[in-house]
Design a protein around this motif. Structure first.
Motif, PDB file in Angstrom:
ATOM      1  N   PRO A 109       0.820  -1.220   0.000  1.00  0.00           N
ATOM      2  CA  PRO A 109       0.000   0.000   0.000  1.00  0.00           C
ATOM      3  C   PRO A 109       0.853   1.269   0.000  1.00  0.00           C
ATOM      4  N   VAL A 110       0.416   2.270  -0.747  1.00  0.00           N
ATOM      5  CA  VAL A 110       1.127   3.541  -0.867  1.00  0.00           C
ATOM      6  C   VAL A 110       0.402   4.598  -0.038  1.00  0.00           C
ATOM      7  N   THR A 111       1.063   5.094   1.001  1.00  0.00           N
ATOM      8  CA  THR A 111       0.543   6.186   1.830  1.00  0.00           C
ATOM      9  C   THR A 111       1.653   7.209   2.014  1.00  0.00           C
ATOM     10  N   TYR A 112       1.338   8.480   1.751  1.00  0.00           N
ATOM     11  CA  TYR A 112       2.314   9.552   1.927  1.00  0.00           C
ATOM     12  C   TYR A 112       1.746  10.610   2.873  1.00  0.00           C
ATOM     13  N   GLY A 113       2.638  11.277   3.604  1.00  0.00           N
ATOM     14  CA  GLY A 113       2.216  12.331   4.503  1.00  0.00           C
ATOM     15  C   GLY A 113       1.225  11.827   5.534  1.00  0.00           C
ATOM     16  N   MET A 114       0.128  12.554   5.697  1.00  0.00           N
ATOM     17  CA  MET A 114      -0.914  12.179   6.639  1.00  0.00           C
ATOM     18  C   MET A 114      -2.049  11.420   5.961  1.00  0.00           C
ATOM     19  N   GLY A 115      -1.831  11.015   4.693  1.00  0.00           N
ATOM     20  CA  GLY A 115      -2.819  10.198   3.988  1.00  0.00           C
ATOM     21  C   GLY A 115      -3.958  10.991   3.374  1.00  0.00           C
ATOM     22  N   PHE A 116      -3.818  12.298   3.257  1.00  0.00           N
ATOM     23  CA  PHE A 116      -4.903  13.128   2.717  1.00  0.00           C
ATOM     24  C   PHE A 116      -5.030  12.974   1.205  1.00  0.00           C
ATOM     25  N   VAL A 117      -3.901  12.748   0.503  1.00  0.00           N
ATOM     26  CA  VAL A 117      -3.903  12.583  -0.955  1.00  0.00           C
ATOM     27  C   VAL A 117      -3.709  11.119  -1.335  1.00  0.00           C
ATOM     28  N   PHE A 118      -2.637  10.503  -0.836  1.00  0.00           N
ATOM     29  CA  PHE A 118      -2.352   9.085  -1.082  1.00  0.00           C
ATOM     30  C   PHE A 118      -2.587   8.329   0.224  1.00  0.00           C
ATOM     31  N   SER A 119      -3.626   7.494   0.247  1.00  0.00           N
ATOM     32  CA  SER A 119      -4.026   6.831   1.493  1.00  0.00           C
ATOM     33  C   SER A 119      -4.228   5.338   1.279  1.00  0.00           C
ATOM     34  N   GLY A 120      -3.139   4.550   1.351  1.00  0.00           N
ATOM     35  CA  GLY A 120      -3.234   3.095   1.262  1.00  0.00           C
ATOM     36  C   GLY A 120      -3.583   2.576  -0.106  1.00  0.00           C
ATOM     37  N   TYR A 121      -3.221   3.299  -1.185  1.00  0.00           N
ATOM     38  CA  TYR A 121      -3.518   2.819  -2.535  1.00  0.00           C
ATOM     39  C   TYR A 121      -2.764   1.522  -2.802  1.00  0.00           C
ATOM     40  N   SER A 122      -3.450   0.532  -3.373  1.00  0.00           N
ATOM     41  CA  SER A 122      -2.799  -0.746  -3.642  1.00  0.00           C
ATOM     42  C   SER A 122      -3.514  -1.477  -4.769  1.00  0.00           C
TER      43      SER A 122
END
Length: 390
Positions: A109-122
């Motif tokens: 899963p891809v999560t960056y920062g606080m997850g506001f834009v990229f939140s656990g994409y997989s």
């Protein structure tokens, strides 16, 4: 004769050493590639020794068990292979030297920062290459969704349309991260609806009395040139068994919080997908997670605004321990609903949900039943294979 005997002994020693350090992977399941559904069979060892990770499987795909086509290796290329050599699949290859690292394998899963834009994409069916550097307080990494399709011809193919990158640095008491991504499906001339093309964000966080306090701003650019903006500020806490993040957000027209998440592939397949679907919004986000190792984890994500609109998302896994000589059970559940409790109903046409009851036959291999909420009813399917089937 002596030379042949030496080769045979060497191969046996190498095989024994490999299996001694390895976790054996076995998976039987289904996967959709393009417009075709395949049965996939994979088995082989994966192990880590020091900084090196290596996983190899024999992988085959079949369109039908009796009369369909049968392929070795990934059949997504223009000329699927029937060469058994292409059935040898590198499922994991990694090296971590501290300052430099890379990993090829099943997408995480891809999560960056606080997850506001990229939140656990997989994408559970994709293998990807991730690589990065670490230099003191500075780190950077890239996510490239390509996988080896045929070993005999050393052919690579794109496994997922989303490419991303992130740069992070420690500045005094703050952690600063800048990140972005591109969806290649949004750049296609024959793209359906008005797809997303680019997304980017920046976050700044600091630690105060065990809590992380920070803010994140993001932007989403669409194929028609529309650019949406959003900002989130909140507090994050991790207390072992309990984790949470909460705070207010603002989104302009054409921006949706959590858009590039686990639900993104479904979201962009909808005929009305585009910037016009997401209107200016002011509201709050709350994410709560409870972890009781080794018994499981449950996470609930809530987004609402001050007009009463609420989006509810949840995911959880419960491990029931072995009792009376059995191997126990694994329960997995997933829920996503943009109109929870509307009309007094918890499950409706807008609900995405599934429940899996799995029996661990042995390490990493399960047999079970899956219930999927579809067309306003629960549909049951059976499966055998790895946890990717959950």
């Amino acid at each position: 004769m002596v030379k042949d005997t030496f080769k045979a002994v060497f191969v046996l020693v190498l095989l024994f050493a490999t299996l001694s350090f390895a976790e054996f992977y076995l998976n039987v399941g289904t996967v959709q590639i393009g417009n075709e559904n395949y049965m996939v069979y994979e088995f082989g060892p994966e192990f880590t020794v020091g900084p090196v990770t290596l996983g190899l499987t024999l992988t085959t795909y079949a369109t039908d068990l009796t009369t369909g086509s049968f392929y070795f290796g990934y059949p997504g290329s223009s000329t699927p292979s029937t060469n058994i050599i292409d059935g040898i699949n590198i499922t994991a290859l990694g090296l971590d030297l501290g300052n430099v690292w890379f990993r090829y394998g099943r997408m995480r899963p891809v999560t960056y920062g606080m997850g506001f834009v990229f939140s656990g994409y997989s994408n559970p069916n994709a293998r990807t290459l991730d690589a990065g550097i670490r230099m003191g307080t500075l780190s950077a990494s890239v996510h490239v969704p390509y996988q080896l399709a045929q070993l005999s011809t050393f052919t690579f193919t794109q496994s997922d349309p989303v490419y991303t990158a992130v740069v992070s640095s420690k500045i005094s008491l703050f952690e600063l991260s800048a990140f972005g991504g591109v969806d290649m499906d949004g750049l296609r001339e024959d793209a359906v609806a008005t797809p997303l093309t680019y997304a980017a964000g920046i976050s700044l966080t600091t630690n105060v009395l065990g809590f992380s306090i920070g803010a994140e701003a993001g932007a989403q650019m669409w194929k028609d040139g529309t650019i949406g903006y959003g900002v989130f500020g909140g507090i994050f806490g991790d207390f072992g068994v309990f984790q949470f993040v909460a705070g207010p957000f603002y989104a302009s027209d054409g921006f949706k919080p959590w858009l590039i998440s686990r639900n993104y592939s479904f979201e962009k397949s909808q005929p009305d997908f585009g910037p016009d679907k997401y209107k200016s919004d002011l509201g709050y986000i709350a994410n709560l997670a409870l972890t009781l190792s080794p018994y499981g984890k449950v996470a609930v994500l809530l987004k609402g605004n001050f007009e009463g609109n609420v989006t509810l998302s949840g995911e959880g896994i419960i491990n029931i321990p072995a009792i009376g000589g059995t191997n126990g059970l694994v329960l997995y559940g997933y829920l996503y609903d943009e109109t929870p409790f509307e009309g007094g109903q918890f499950f409706d046409d807008n609900t995405q949900a599934r429940l899996t009851i799995a029996y661990p036959v042995f390490a990493g291999f399960y047999a079970g039943v899956k219930y999927i909420w579809e067309d306003s009813q629960w549909k049951q399917t059976a499966f055998v294979g790895g946890s990717a089937n959950f």
